[in-house]
Design an enzyme around this catalytic site. Structure first.
Site, PDB file in Angstrom:
ATOM      1  N   GLU A 114      43.187 -17.433 -10.265  1.00  0.00           N
ATOM      2  CA  GLU A 114      44.224 -18.479 -10.167  1.00  0.00           C
ATOM      3  C   GLU A 114      44.806 -18.799 -11.539  1.00  0.00           C
ATOM      4  O   GLU A 114      45.048 -19.968 -11.875  1.00  0.00           O
ATOM      5  CB  GLU A 114      43.643 -19.754  -9.543  1.00  0.00           C
ATOM      6  CG  GLU A 114      42.974 -19.534  -8.206  1.00  0.00           C
ATOM      7  CD  GLU A 114      42.534 -20.821  -7.503  1.00  0.00           C
ATOM      8  OE1 GLU A 114      42.945 -21.921  -7.913  1.00  0.00           O
ATOM      9  OE2 GLU A 114      41.771 -20.705  -6.525  1.00  0.00           O
ATOM     10  N   ASP A 162      46.705 -19.820 -14.667  1.00  0.00           N
ATOM     11  CA  ASP A 162      47.940 -20.389 -15.219  1.00  0.00           C
ATOM     12  C   ASP A 162      47.600 -21.045 -16.550  1.00  0.00           C
ATOM     13  O   ASP A 162      46.444 -21.341 -16.835  1.00  0.00           O
ATOM     14  CB  ASP A 162      48.692 -21.328 -14.254  1.00  0.00           C
ATOM     15  CG  ASP A 162      47.845 -22.383 -13.577  1.00  0.00           C
ATOM     16  OD1 ASP A 162      46.788 -22.755 -14.110  1.00  0.00           O
ATOM     17  OD2 ASP A 162      48.266 -22.855 -12.495  1.00  0.00           O
ATOM     18  N   HIS A 209      42.421 -21.989 -14.661  1.00  0.00           N
ATOM     19  CA  HIS A 209      43.534 -22.919 -14.895  1.00  0.00           C
ATOM     20  C   HIS A 209      43.359 -23.473 -16.311  1.00  0.00           C
ATOM     21  O   HIS A 209      42.592 -24.412 -16.528  1.00  0.00           O
ATOM     22  CB  HIS A 209      43.508 -24.056 -13.861  1.00  0.00           C
ATOM     23  CG  HIS A 209      43.731 -23.582 -12.464  1.00  0.00           C
ATOM     24  ND1 HIS A 209      44.948 -23.090 -12.030  1.00  0.00           N
ATOM     25  CD2 HIS A 209      42.897 -23.505 -11.391  1.00  0.00           C
ATOM     26  CE1 HIS A 209      44.850 -22.744 -10.749  1.00  0.00           C
ATOM     27  NE2 HIS A 209      43.617 -22.976 -10.340  1.00  0.00           N
ATOM     28  N   GLU A 240      34.822 -23.650  -4.996  1.00  0.00           N
ATOM     29  CA  GLU A 240      34.474 -24.852  -5.767  1.00  0.00           C
ATOM     30  C   GLU A 240      33.193 -25.552  -5.304  1.00  0.00           C
ATOM     31  O   GLU A 240      33.193 -26.751  -5.021  1.00  0.00           O
ATOM     32  CB  GLU A 240      35.664 -25.825  -5.765  1.00  0.00           C
ATOM     33  CG  GLU A 240      36.925 -25.165  -6.324  1.00  0.00           C
ATOM     34  CD  GLU A 240      38.141 -26.091  -6.351  1.00  0.00           C
ATOM     35  OE1 GLU A 240      38.085 -27.181  -5.760  1.00  0.00           O
ATOM     36  OE2 GLU A 240      39.136 -25.709  -6.987  1.00  0.00           O
ATOM     37  N   ASN A 291      34.288 -18.688  -5.587  1.00  0.00           N
ATOM     38  CA  ASN A 291      35.391 -18.920  -6.525  1.00  0.00           C
ATOM     39  C   ASN A 291      35.269 -20.333  -7.090  1.00  0.00           C
ATOM     40  O   ASN A 291      34.977 -21.275  -6.350  1.00  0.00           O
ATOM     41  CB  ASN A 291      36.694 -18.774  -5.711  1.00  0.00           C
ATOM     42  CG  ASN A 291      37.964 -18.750  -6.520  1.00  0.00           C
ATOM     43  OD1 ASN A 291      38.073 -17.979  -7.465  1.00  0.00           O
ATOM     44  ND2 ASN A 291      38.937 -19.582  -6.141  1.00  0.00           N
TER      45      ASN A 291
HETATM   46  C1  XIL Z   1      46.565 -25.949  -4.839  1.00  0.00           C
HETATM   47  C2  XIL Z   1      47.962 -25.553  -4.422  1.00  0.00           C
HETATM   48  O1  XIL Z   1      48.541 -24.806  -5.464  1.00  0.00           O
HETATM   49  C3  XIL Z   1      48.793 -26.775  -4.110  1.00  0.00           C
HETATM   50  O2  XIL Z   1      50.053 -26.383  -3.570  1.00  0.00           O
HETATM   51  C4  XIL Z   1      48.074 -27.673  -3.117  1.00  0.00           C
HETATM   52  O3  XIL Z   1      48.809 -28.863  -2.912  1.00  0.00           O
HETATM   53  C5  XIL Z   1      46.686 -28.006  -3.638  1.00  0.00           C
HETATM   54  O4  XIL Z   1      45.971 -26.810  -3.889  1.00  0.00           O
HETATM   55  N1  XIL Z   1      42.096 -24.548  -6.881  1.00  0.00           N
HETATM   56  C6  XIL Z   1      42.279 -23.831  -5.723  1.00  0.00           C
HETATM   57  C7  XIL Z   1      43.615 -23.790  -5.094  1.00  0.00           C
HETATM   58  O5  XIL Z   1      41.362 -23.120  -5.282  1.00  0.00           O
HETATM   59  O6  XIL Z   1      43.543 -23.669  -3.696  1.00  0.00           O
HETATM   60  C8  XIL Z   1      44.452 -24.995  -5.458  1.00  0.00           C
HETATM   61  O7  XIL Z   1      45.756 -24.795  -4.938  1.00  0.00           O
HETATM   62  C9  XIL Z   1      44.476 -25.171  -6.959  1.00  0.00           C
HETATM   63  C10 XIL Z   1      43.085 -25.400  -7.496  1.00  0.00           C
END
Ligand code: XIL
Length: 340
Positions: A256, A258, A228, A151, A192
């Site tokens: 990641e 979802d 996401h 990020e 990422n």
């Molecule tokens: C999130 C986890 O899923 C949570 O359990 C934690 O509290 C916060 O982080 N982007 C990312 C991940 O790169 O590491 C994050 O994961 C979600 C967003």
């Protein structure tokens, strides 16, 4: 076209079944197209039989959801806690799964000793490099790919003003990648981010960064698209964006995934979600350099979504009871349908 059909048939014949009799696992389905299917896992949850069995049966790659983050591995300066990360790596290797290490350099989930330590830029640089050497070094040879930098950009494509950026400027990314390469030369090294799955200022900023890193000879192997998404709004240009990153000479991965639904989740939204999951899988298959898809969790009861996006949930392929939602069959179909 006969040879291709023969290949596909052979590929399908090699699929193993998982869970219920006759059911093909997501991992085996992805393998039919030469890719992996992974998920973020919580090592504590591996004590639960249902979760453990799903993780063992469905996945060919594992990402620690939190267990490799700085606040977890070094909560106090010089005090390392590797147990949870070790447990996940051991689980993955016992099941023949790849590990995506997540994540070495991020602005979030840093320990307070680090963020409140009033360190000088020089000290922060040394701390970052030492952290990468310690963590990537510990898992040397055990990690398929590292999210080295997570990020780095904000929505408008400007650099995120993290402690790393404030200390070193944009050059922190190359310093981190070089340190990771020195610690584990065989791991694929990724940057990422989220919000880079569609054309826009943030995607272009990441694209320009990777192009610059390549020009400078910095070790960069891949771009991670967090993905996401909200159900019904997957970006139509995802395949084009993947191709654009790939054209820089790097791998791409969905890291990641979802698809959150406004609760309560009714049948129509679950069907749209299935289409959306399949769309992302097809985008990966359409991109020769897309190496795999990882979802951010397996079952809805352990998803991060409800606590981070108020009113949303039901974002993952398996429900709270570990039963496959329509997304599972849709992804298996998308992974194995004849064609590329
Ligand atoms: C999130 C986890 O899923 C949570 O359990 C934690 O509290 C916060 O982080 N982007 C990312 C991940 O790169 O590491 C994050 O994961 C979600 C967003």
């Amino acid at each position: 076209m006969a040879p291709r059909i023969a290949t596909v048939v052979l590929g399908l014949a090699a699929l193993t079944s998982a869970g219920e009799a006759g059911e093909v696992s997501l991992g085996a389905a992805a393998a039919a197209s030469g890719r992996y299917f992974g998920a973020a896992l919580d090592p504590d949850a591996l004590d639960e039989k249902l979760y453990r069995n799903l993780a063992a049966a469905e996945l060919t790659s594992v990402t620690p959801e939190n267990a490799m983050k700085w606040e977890e591995v070094e909560p106090a300066r010089g005090e390392f806690h590797w147990d949870e990360a070790d447990a996940l790596v051991a689980f993955a290797h016992a099941h023949g799964q790849k590990v995506r290490g997540h994540t070495l350099v991020w602005h979030s989930q840093l320990p307070p000793w680090l963020t409140q330590g009033q360190f000088s830029p020089r000290e922060l640089r040394d701390l970052m490099v030492a952290h990468i050497a310690a963590e990537a070094g510990r898992y040397k040879g055990a990690i398929y790919a590292w999210d080295v930098v997570n990020e780095p950009f904000t929505e408008d494509g400007s650099w995120r003003k993290s402690i790393w950026y404030e200390a070193m400027g944009p050059g922190y990314v190359a310093i981190a990648l070089r340190a990771a390469h020195a610690a584990d030369p065989d791991a694929k090294l990724y940057v990422n981010d989220y919000g880079v799955e569609t054309d826009g200022p943030k995607m272009r900023a990441l694209h320009d960064l990777v192009a610059q890193l390549k020009r400078d000879g910095v070790p960069i192997d891949g771009v991670g698209l967090q993905s996401h998404f909200v159900v019904g709004s997957t970006p139509a240009d995802l395949p084009a964006v993947m191709a654009k990153f790939a054209s820089l000479g790097v791998d791409v991965a969905v890291t990641e995934l979802d698809l959150r639904i406004r609760l309560p989740a009714g049948k129509p939204s679950l069907l749209t979600q299935a289409d959306d999951y399949a769309f992302v899988v097809r985008a990966c298959r359409a991109t020769p350099r897309c190496v795999g898809v990882t979802t951010w969790g397996i079952t809805d009861d352990r998803s991060w979504i409800p606590s981070f996006f108020s009113g949303y949930g039901a974002a993952l392929p398996f429900d709270e009871a570990g039963k496959p939602k329509p997304a599972v069959a849709a992804m298996i179909e998308a992974w194995t349908a004849p064609g590329r």
